[in-house]
Design an enzyme around this catalytic site. Structure first.
Site, PDB file in Angstrom:
ATOM      1  N   ILE A  11      90.044  49.159 126.673  1.00 33.08           N
ATOM      2  CA  ILE A  11      90.817  49.281 127.946  1.00 33.08           C
ATOM      3  C   ILE A  11      91.741  48.234 128.077  1.00 33.08           C
ATOM      4  O   ILE A  11      92.849  47.909 128.566  1.00 33.08           O
ATOM      5  CB  ILE A  11      89.931  49.520 129.323  1.00 33.08           C
ATOM      6  CG1 ILE A  11      90.890  50.337 130.187  1.00 33.08           C
ATOM      7  CG2 ILE A  11      89.302  48.340 129.600  1.00 33.08           C
ATOM      8  CD1 ILE A  11      90.014  50.657 131.517  1.00 33.08           C
ATOM      9  N   ASN A  24      82.149  43.579 139.680  1.00 38.68           N
ATOM     10  CA  ASN A  24      80.914  43.412 140.614  1.00 38.68           C
ATOM     11  C   ASN A  24      81.448  42.855 141.909  1.00 38.68           C
ATOM     12  O   ASN A  24      82.887  42.461 142.192  1.00 38.68           O
ATOM     13  CB  ASN A  24      79.990  42.330 139.960  1.00 38.68           C
ATOM     14  CG  ASN A  24      80.552  40.833 139.687  1.00 38.68           C
ATOM     15  OD1 ASN A  24      81.329  40.443 140.692  1.00 38.68           O
ATOM     16  ND2 ASN A  24      80.308  40.265 138.690  1.00 38.68           N
ATOM     17  N   VAL A  33      82.925  45.170 130.343  1.00 36.47           N
ATOM     18  CA  VAL A  33      84.511  45.243 130.725  1.00 36.47           C
ATOM     19  C   VAL A  33      85.252  44.332 131.633  1.00 36.47           C
ATOM     20  O   VAL A  33      86.203  43.918 131.277  1.00 36.47           O
ATOM     21  CB  VAL A  33      84.631  46.886 131.024  1.00 36.47           C
ATOM     22  CG1 VAL A  33      84.446  47.221 132.548  1.00 36.47           C
ATOM     23  CG2 VAL A  33      86.139  47.092 130.712  1.00 36.47           C
ATOM     24  N   ASP A  34      84.354  43.797 132.482  1.00 36.28           N
ATOM     25  CA  ASP A  34      84.781  42.908 133.487  1.00 36.28           C
ATOM     26  C   ASP A  34      85.387  41.429 132.629  1.00 36.28           C
ATOM     27  O   ASP A  34      86.509  40.914 132.794  1.00 36.28           O
ATOM     28  CB  ASP A  34      83.871  42.667 134.459  1.00 36.28           C
ATOM     29  CG  ASP A  34      84.307  41.854 135.815  1.00 36.28           C
ATOM     30  OD1 ASP A  34      85.471  41.567 135.813  1.00 36.28           O
ATOM     31  OD2 ASP A  34      83.430  41.668 136.660  1.00 36.28           O
ATOM     32  N   SER A 117      80.212  51.826 135.919  1.00 32.12           N
ATOM     33  CA  SER A 117      78.607  51.828 136.246  1.00 32.12           C
ATOM     34  C   SER A 117      77.677  52.294 134.990  1.00 32.12           C
ATOM     35  O   SER A 117      76.450  52.039 135.440  1.00 32.12           O
ATOM     36  CB  SER A 117      78.291  52.855 137.445  1.00 32.12           C
ATOM     37  OG  SER A 117      78.749  52.025 138.738  1.00 32.12           O
ATOM     38  N   THR A 118      78.112  52.745 133.853  1.00 37.50           N
ATOM     39  CA  THR A 118      77.027  53.329 132.934  1.00 37.50           C
ATOM     40  C   THR A 118      76.995  52.178 131.847  1.00 37.50           C
ATOM     41  O   THR A 118      76.175  52.413 131.134  1.00 37.50           O
ATOM     42  CB  THR A 118      77.820  54.352 132.316  1.00 37.50           C
ATOM     43  OG1 THR A 118      78.916  53.939 131.250  1.00 37.50           O
ATOM     44  CG2 THR A 118      78.449  55.754 133.226  1.00 37.50           C
ATOM     45  N   VAL A 120      75.749  47.865 132.463  1.00 40.49           N
ATOM     46  CA  VAL A 120      74.943  47.102 132.898  1.00 40.49           C
ATOM     47  C   VAL A 120      74.346  47.871 134.076  1.00 40.49           C
ATOM     48  O   VAL A 120      73.034  47.560 134.464  1.00 40.49           O
ATOM     49  CB  VAL A 120      75.383  45.807 132.999  1.00 40.49           C
ATOM     50  CG1 VAL A 120      74.385  44.792 134.025  1.00 40.49           C
ATOM     51  CG2 VAL A 120      75.598  45.059 131.767  1.00 40.49           C
ATOM     52  N   TYR A 121      75.137  48.394 134.717  1.00 44.42           N
ATOM     53  CA  TYR A 121      74.554  48.895 136.223  1.00 44.42           C
ATOM     54  C   TYR A 121      73.803  50.275 135.822  1.00 44.42           C
ATOM     55  O   TYR A 121      73.471  50.956 136.606  1.00 44.42           O
ATOM     56  CB  TYR A 121      75.725  49.245 136.996  1.00 44.42           C
ATOM     57  CG  TYR A 121      76.186  48.044 137.549  1.00 44.42           C
ATOM     58  CD1 TYR A 121      75.605  46.907 137.490  1.00 44.42           C
ATOM     59  CD2 TYR A 121      77.439  48.158 138.483  1.00 44.42           C
ATOM     60  CE1 TYR A 121      76.019  45.792 138.126  1.00 44.42           C
ATOM     61  CE2 TYR A 121      77.655  47.128 139.252  1.00 44.42           C
ATOM     62  CZ  TYR A 121      77.315  45.784 138.943  1.00 44.42           C
ATOM     63  OH  TYR A 121      77.579  44.772 139.534  1.00 44.42           O
TER      64      TYR A 121
HETATM   65  P1  ADP Z   1      78.902  48.350 134.843  1.00 41.98           P
HETATM   66  O1  ADP Z   1      78.405  47.028 135.358  1.00 41.98           O
HETATM   67  O2  ADP Z   1      79.982  48.992 135.770  1.00 41.98           O
HETATM   68  O3  ADP Z   1      77.998  49.114 134.020  1.00 41.98           O
HETATM   69  P2  ADP Z   1      79.817  47.438 132.166  1.00 41.98           P
HETATM   70  O4  ADP Z   1      81.039  46.618 131.583  1.00 41.98           O
HETATM   71  O5  ADP Z   1      78.424  47.008 131.931  1.00 41.98           O
HETATM   72  O6  ADP Z   1      80.051  47.946 133.811  1.00 41.98           O
HETATM   73  O7  ADP Z   1      79.807  48.934 131.481  1.00 41.98           O
HETATM   74  C1  ADP Z   1      80.765  49.967 131.904  1.00 41.98           C
HETATM   75  C2  ADP Z   1      81.242  50.829 130.597  1.00 41.98           C
HETATM   76  O8  ADP Z   1      82.349  49.946 129.819  1.00 41.98           O
HETATM   77  C3  ADP Z   1      80.188  50.546 129.339  1.00 41.98           C
HETATM   78  O9  ADP Z   1      80.570  52.397 128.917  1.00 41.98           O
HETATM   79  C4  ADP Z   1      80.737  49.869 128.310  1.00 41.98           C
HETATM   80  O10 ADP Z   1      80.468  50.297 126.915  1.00 41.98           O
HETATM   81  C5  ADP Z   1      82.252  49.673 128.655  1.00 41.98           C
HETATM   82  N1  ADP Z   1      83.174  48.830 128.077  1.00 41.98           N
HETATM   83  C6  ADP Z   1      82.718  47.454 127.779  1.00 41.98           C
HETATM   84  N2  ADP Z   1      83.927  46.946 127.315  1.00 41.98           N
HETATM   85  C7  ADP Z   1      84.725  47.652 127.432  1.00 41.98           C
HETATM   86  C8  ADP Z   1      86.229  47.662 127.055  1.00 41.98           C
HETATM   87  N3  ADP Z   1      86.654  46.531 126.672  1.00 41.98           N
HETATM   88  N4  ADP Z   1      87.146  48.686 126.950  1.00 41.98           N
HETATM   89  C9  ADP Z   1      86.389  49.915 127.686  1.00 41.98           C
HETATM   90  N5  ADP Z   1      85.374  50.087 128.096  1.00 41.98           N
HETATM   91  C10 ADP Z   1      84.303  48.878 127.876  1.00 41.98           C
END
Ligand code: ADP
Length: 172
Positions: A11, A24, A33-34, A117-118, A120-121
């Site tokens: 993304i 968060n 992703v954050d 949310s899918t 770490v959450y």
């Molecule tokens: P949350 O804490 O809301 O669960 P995460 O970042 O742990 O957020 O995961 C949310 C989703 O984002 C997961 O499917 C993860 O694989 C995905 N993700 C991680 N990095 C990226 C990225 N650079 N672009 C798109 N999706 C990502």
């Protein structure tokens, strides 16, 4: 509906007007992703986030995109999955609704979402996909000004869950 697409990708590289960050509640960065968004956007993103005073689960706040291709980042903390009896479904729906409402207020015509949310959450991905698809499709139906919503999935299994949820929505 062609205004909604589901792709596999990163993304951070999205060229839409806005990208959504699965943040968060501190809005001060994290993993997943954050972390990727903050690394790519640069320090100025964190500096702007520090002025926002955090964000409640299910709500959304907007910042500039800085070094990203996207002009804006919409930050929304998703719910942590705690078994499903703690309003997790409603809170996740609120993430999509409030992010899209904020996009509209800011004249955003194209927006990319991660699978909120899918990671770490630990929200179950099939249920999360059903909620996301429903909220996005309902929004598109009522808002012809929104030109394109893209779900950017990081892996094949996540993408498959969203593709399946869209097919189920279209059959219903
Ligand atoms: P949350 O804490 O809301 O669960 P995460 O970042 O742990 O957020 O995961 C949310 C989703 O984002 C997961 O499917 C993860 O694989 C995905 N993700 C991680 N990095 C990226 C990225 N650079 N672009 C798109 N999706 C990502």
């Amino acid at each position: 509906m062609e205004r909604f697409s589901i792709i596999k990708g990163d993304i951070v590289k999205a060229k839409t007007d806005a990208i959504v960050n699965a943040a968060n509640t501190s809005l001060l960065g994290g993993g997943g992703v954050d972390g990727a968004i903050h690394r790519a956007a640069g320090r100025e993103l964190l500096e702007e986030c520090e002025t926002l005073g955090g964000c409640k689960t299910g709500e959304a706040k907007i910042t500039h995109g800085y070094k990203l291709k996207a002009k804006y980042v919409i930050h929304t903390p998703g719910p942590i999955w705690r078994g499903g009896k703690w309003d997790e479904e409603e809170l996740l729906a609120n993430c999509y609704r409030n992010s899209l409402a904020l996009a509209k207020e800011n004249g955003i015509k194209t927006i990319s979402f991660p699978s909120i949310s899918t990671g770490v959450y630990r929200f179950p991905v099939h249920l999360a996909a059903e909620i996301a698809v429903r909220e996005i499709m309902n929004y598109l139906r009522e808002n012809p000004d929104m030109e394109q919503v893209t779900m950017v999935c990081f892996d094949d299994d996540t993408k498959a869950a969203y593709v399946e949820a869209l097919a189920a929505y279209q059959q219903a």
